[in-house]
Design an enzyme around this catalytic site. Structure first.
Site, PDB file in Angstrom:
ATOM      1  N   HIS A  70      -2.680   7.576   1.060  1.00 26.01           N
ATOM      2  CA  HIS A  70      -1.877   6.702   2.000  1.00 26.01           C
ATOM      3  C   HIS A  70      -2.936   5.926   2.758  1.00 26.01           C
ATOM      4  CE1 HIS A  70       1.584   8.816   0.502  1.00 26.01           C
ATOM      5  NE2 HIS A  70       1.314  10.021   1.108  1.00 26.01           N
TER       6      HIS A  70
ATOM      7  N   ASP B  72       3.754   2.728  -5.364  1.00 26.72           N
ATOM      8  CA  ASP B  72       3.775   4.037  -5.554  1.00 26.72           C
ATOM      9  C   ASP B  72       2.276   4.472  -6.122  1.00 26.72           C
ATOM     10  OD1 ASP B  72       4.609   6.689  -6.362  1.00 26.72           O
ATOM     11  OD2 ASP B  72       5.999   5.929  -8.200  1.00 26.72           O
TER      12      ASP B  72
ATOM     13  N   LEU C 218       5.459 -16.026   6.680  1.00 28.59           N
ATOM     14  CA  LEU C 218       6.037 -14.766   5.911  1.00 28.59           C
ATOM     15  C   LEU C 218       6.497 -13.793   6.821  1.00 28.59           C
ATOM     16  CD1 LEU C 218       5.780 -12.843   3.189  1.00 28.59           C
ATOM     17  CD2 LEU C 218       3.819 -11.867   4.438  1.00 28.59           C
TER      18      LEU C 218
HETATM   19  C1  FPP Z   1       4.042   6.436  -2.419  1.00 21.51           C
HETATM   20  O1  FPP Z   1       2.849   7.133  -3.097  1.00 21.51           O
HETATM   21  C2  FPP Z   1       3.551   5.947  -1.287  1.00 21.51           C
HETATM   22  C3  FPP Z   1       4.458   6.392   0.011  1.00 21.51           C
HETATM   23  C4  FPP Z   1       5.666   7.264  -0.067  1.00 21.51           C
HETATM   24  C5  FPP Z   1       3.951   5.855   1.122  1.00 21.51           C
HETATM   25  C6  FPP Z   1       3.501   4.500   1.240  1.00 21.51           C
HETATM   26  C7  FPP Z   1       2.993   4.058   2.918  1.00 21.51           C
HETATM   27  C8  FPP Z   1       2.023   3.557   2.949  1.00 21.51           C
HETATM   28  C9  FPP Z   1       0.846   3.110   1.784  1.00 21.51           C
HETATM   29  C10 FPP Z   1       1.638   3.004   4.390  1.00 21.51           C
HETATM   30  C11 FPP Z   1       2.137   1.745   4.453  1.00 21.51           C
HETATM   31  C12 FPP Z   1       2.139   1.409   5.930  1.00 21.51           C
HETATM   32  C13 FPP Z   1       2.847   0.282   6.331  1.00 21.51           C
HETATM   33  C14 FPP Z   1       2.731  -0.134   7.820  1.00 21.51           C
HETATM   34  C15 FPP Z   1       3.701  -0.500   5.405  1.00 21.51           C
HETATM   35  P1  FPP Z   1       3.229   8.727  -3.458  1.00 21.51           P
HETATM   36  O2  FPP Z   1       2.710   9.604  -2.198  1.00 21.51           O
HETATM   37  O3  FPP Z   1       4.559   8.865  -3.746  1.00 21.51           O
HETATM   38  O4  FPP Z   1       2.325   8.872  -4.496  1.00 21.51           O
HETATM   39  P2  FPP Z   1       2.379   9.807  -5.790  1.00 21.51           P
HETATM   40  O5  FPP Z   1       3.648   9.480  -6.533  1.00 21.51           O
HETATM   41  O6  FPP Z   1       1.084   9.631  -6.631  1.00 21.51           O
HETATM   42  O7  FPP Z   1       2.618  11.218  -5.280  1.00 21.51           O
END
Ligand code: FPP
Length: 245
Positions: A38, A21, A132
């Site tokens: 992201h 997060d 893993l």
């Molecule tokens: C949460 O941060 C993150 C997500 C909803 C997306 C996470 C996805 C990735 C990091 C890509 C992963 C890729 C693979 C292949 C596993 P948020 O957007 O909720 O952040 P915020 O709470 O600060 O708005």
């Protein structure tokens, strides 16, 4: 002494689950668009997956996209889907090099077909790897999972394949998307939020929880090792007394 040096090798958690997060907040702090966060988050996924594989963790489950995330603005959902596919295509050689197999949990039928196919290809390509297991929770929510399991159990009972009196914890676990996997020993959530957010509600019953204020793009390997060291100093009683352990 670094946290890595403090890790007790014969007490590595078998299964670590992570709620990644804070990508959006991290991007905002840099004055950038959410997708920048992201993309940086993908770098952390790469690092932490390698670190987990090196330590001998058996399962690493990452909450990449929840059922509720479908309600985000369409541009962000579309861009995330592209990022997921690009990441998976780009990372497959690294998974092969590190002997990592890929799995997904979640309602893949809601994903765009191209996204789904790329994931299925990578799952197939890495299926013989014995190190893993990297589990990506995609279009996943625990309540969705529990409803699906309930429907399938009800149907098995109706069809005479399962007796009502035979339903127990083990049977229910086998109807979950995580059947065959041990429950997470450790759940990590970044960004300072103190919630489970509809993630693995059944499987986290006895997991140790670790919350950090670090935002996911800045979650370092040392912070990951810190979580493991913290876990290793906890007493897991599973409802028993200290003396019984
Ligand atoms: C949460 O941060 C993150 C997500 C909803 C997306 C996470 C996805 C990735 C990091 C890509 C992963 C890729 C693979 C292949 C596993 P948020 O957007 O909720 O952040 P915020 O709470 O600060 O708005």
């Amino acid at each position: 002494m670094s946290f890595k040096e403090q890790i007790i090798q014969d007490r590595i958690p078998r299964h670590i689950a992570i709620i990644m997060d804070g990508n959006g907040r991290w991007a905002k702090r840099q004055g950038m668009a959410r997708m920048f966060g992201h993309r940086q988050g993908v770098e952390t996924v790469h690092r932490i997956t390698e670190a987990a594989a090196e330590l001998g963790v058996e399962y690493l489950t990452l909450y990449a996209f929840s059922t509720e995330n479908w309600n985000r603005p369409k541009e962000e959902v579309d861009a995330l889907m592209v990022l997921l596919v690009d990441t998976i295509v780009k990372e497959t050689p690294t998974l092969m090099k590190n002997n990592v197999s890929l799995q997904t949990i979640g309602d893949l039928s809601r994903l765009p077909q191209a996204t789904r196919n790329k994931f299925l290809e990578c799952i197939e390509q890495t299926s013989q790897n014995t190190g893993l297991t990297l589990v990506i929770a995609l279009s996943y929510s625990a309540r969705w999972e529990i409803i699906e399991a309930t429907k399938r159990i009800a149907s098995a009972v109706k069809d005479g394949e399962l007796l009502l009196e035979d339903i127990n914890e083990e049977v229910l676990s086998n109807y979950m998307t995580t059947a065959q996997m041990p429950d997470p020993d450790l759940l990590i959530r970044t960004s300072g939020e103190l919630r489970i957010s509809n993630f693995l509600l059944w499987q986290l019953a006895y997991s140790e929880l670790y919350f950090t204020n670090c935002l996911w793009p800045e979650f370092t390997n040392e912070e990951f090792y810190h979580a493991i060291v913290d876990y290793q100093h906890r007493e897991r009683r599973f409802g028993k007394t200290s003396e019984q352990i």
